[in-house]
Design an enzyme around this catalytic site. Structure first.
Site, mmCIF file in Angstrom:
data_model
loop_
_atom_site.group_PDB
_atom_site.id
_atom_site.type_symbol
_atom_site.label_atom_id
_atom_site.label_comp_id
_atom_site.label_asym_id
_atom_site.label_seq_id
_atom_site.Cartn_x
_atom_site.Cartn_y
_atom_site.Cartn_z
ATOM 1 N N ARG A 1 -12.157 -23.491 -36.636
ATOM 2 C CA ARG A 1 -10.937 -23.620 -35.840
ATOM 3 C C ARG A 1 -11.134 -23.041 -34.432
ATOM 4 O O ARG A 1 -10.735 -23.653 -33.430
ATOM 5 C CB ARG A 1 -9.785 -22.911 -36.554
ATOM 6 N N ASP B 1 4.234 -29.568 -31.740
ATOM 7 C CA ASP B 1 2.794 -29.551 -32.008
ATOM 8 C C ASP B 1 2.604 -29.898 -33.489
ATOM 9 O O ASP B 1 3.541 -29.774 -34.287
ATOM 10 C CB ASP B 1 2.231 -28.163 -31.685
ATOM 11 N N SER C 1 0.260 -33.770 -29.534
ATOM 12 C CA SER C 1 -0.866 -33.090 -30.175
ATOM 13 C C SER C 1 -2.182 -33.396 -29.472
ATOM 14 O O SER C 1 -2.337 -34.448 -28.843
ATOM 15 C CB SER C 1 -0.943 -33.573 -31.634
ATOM 16 N N ASN C 2 -3.138 -32.476 -29.611
ATOM 17 C CA ASN C 2 -4.508 -32.738 -29.185
ATOM 18 C C ASN C 2 -5.191 -33.800 -30.046
ATOM 19 O O ASN C 2 -6.192 -34.395 -29.638
ATOM 20 C CB ASN C 2 -5.344 -31.449 -29.272
#
Lengths: 226, 226
Positions: free
Chosen positions: A41, A10, A118-119
């Site tokens: 966040r 990640d 990763s997003n």
């Protein structure tokens, strides 16, 4: 357990330290930086999940900006275009945690295939990894954007085995987000949670391996090679 | 806009006031009740989404208990079986907000079909609606458990049109959770956000109708009948 053949990491919070975002927020909004970056966040993660679950994908950069504006509204901050631009830009200027380069070098010395999953959308990932000077270590950069969904969707985790051409059970997935480590383990990866902050384990019915640094994750991998 | 034919309500936080959970938590853990119940709620929502997105459904009662234990671990509270039991039981003993019964009576007087659509599992919903003495107002009680997913999954919102035999565009969906109102609107409902706390609108690309009480939601519906 099968032999491990690659490691996927990640990115945000795992390789790259997002602390500087809070510092920048504090200079813009004195006394509110920590709260703003925390709300930002949380909302960013919420929006990835709400949208992925509903099939309403928009890119991560757009979600990040939406989440910032919501966080600013919540704290009743006057977030003009300049402030928004500075905070969004901060994501491309993050530094790697101190334990990252030594761990990547150690794995690279063993000829381990390294990647990220990763997003983040591809442009953001490239900027961020390049900005932190760690882009060179990775053989592949996988973004959830390829399947227009977000973690913990199986479609996202499936990008690893599909691109690496190894089953998930032969790939180590490393994340500092406990829920991401759980999601990867659900999918079938060997999963390692880098718990730098001493947080409790998520109660999601699986318990990934864990340690307190990326050095621990690298040691876990190398130990499996013996 | 098409004529409206029914109203579906979210339950926890919309019809039923979860404030008493924090009060009970405070008696058990003085000085920590507010923080415990806030963390508990956040983690409860997180777990519904992480599990639904990953296809790892477990019932809402189990998620609620998992989230409680994570919240207790985070605050380093010694949560024994008795404390856990008391807090879980609190969910079946909630009271309806003061604006609920008058709004339901007003709609019932117009012969409006009324129902609930909740993440809660059927047993919890029955206990909670019965405990709050509002079960009698509803023609149908729809639980996400029927499709083993959670909001904002389209499969959950689809329970409304499927059971009411009207298209979503002819059903008013009412929630005090902005993200839930957005999810319903994404699906195709006419959506109304009961914003009792003056929170900012979620930045999810849709803007449901909104008001500050359930009376406003009832008035919105009745206004469409004219």
């Amino acid at each position: 357990m099968a032999t491990l053949r690659a490691v996927l990491f990640d990115v945000f919070g795992t390789l790259l330290d997002v602390h500087s975002v809070a510092a920048r927020a504090e200079t813009l909004f004195p006394g509110q930086g920590q709260r703003l970056s925390q709300l930002w966040r949380e909302k960013q993660l919420d929006y990835t999940r709400l949208r992925a679950l509903a099939g309403r994908y928009v890119p991560f950069t757009r979600i990040t900006e939406d989440a910032l504006m919501f966080a600013a509204d919540t704290l009743r901050l006057d977030m003009d275009g300049a402030a928004r631009g500075l905070l969004m830009h901060e994501y491309t200027q993050l530094t790697a945690f101190a334990d990252v380069v030594p761990a990547l070098q150690k794995l690279q010395a063993r000829d381990v295939t390294l990647g990220v999953l990763s997003n983040g959308d591809p442009g953001l990932l490239e900027d961020a990894l390049h900005g932190a000077q760690i882009g060179e270590y990775f053989d592949l950069v996988l973004s959830a954007d390829a399947v227009h969904s977000y973690k913990t969707s199986p479609a996202v985790y499936e990008l690893g085995p599909r691109n690496l051409r190894h089953p998930a059970s032969e790939i180590l997935f490393v994340s500092s987000n406990g829920w991401d480590a759980a999601g990867a383990q659900w999918y079938g990866y060997v999963s390692f949670w880098v718990n730098r902050s001493g947080a409790p384990m998520e109660k999601l019915g699986v318990e990934p391996a864990s340690g307190t640094s990326l050095a621990d994750a690298a040691a876990f991998y190398i130990d499996k090679l013996q």
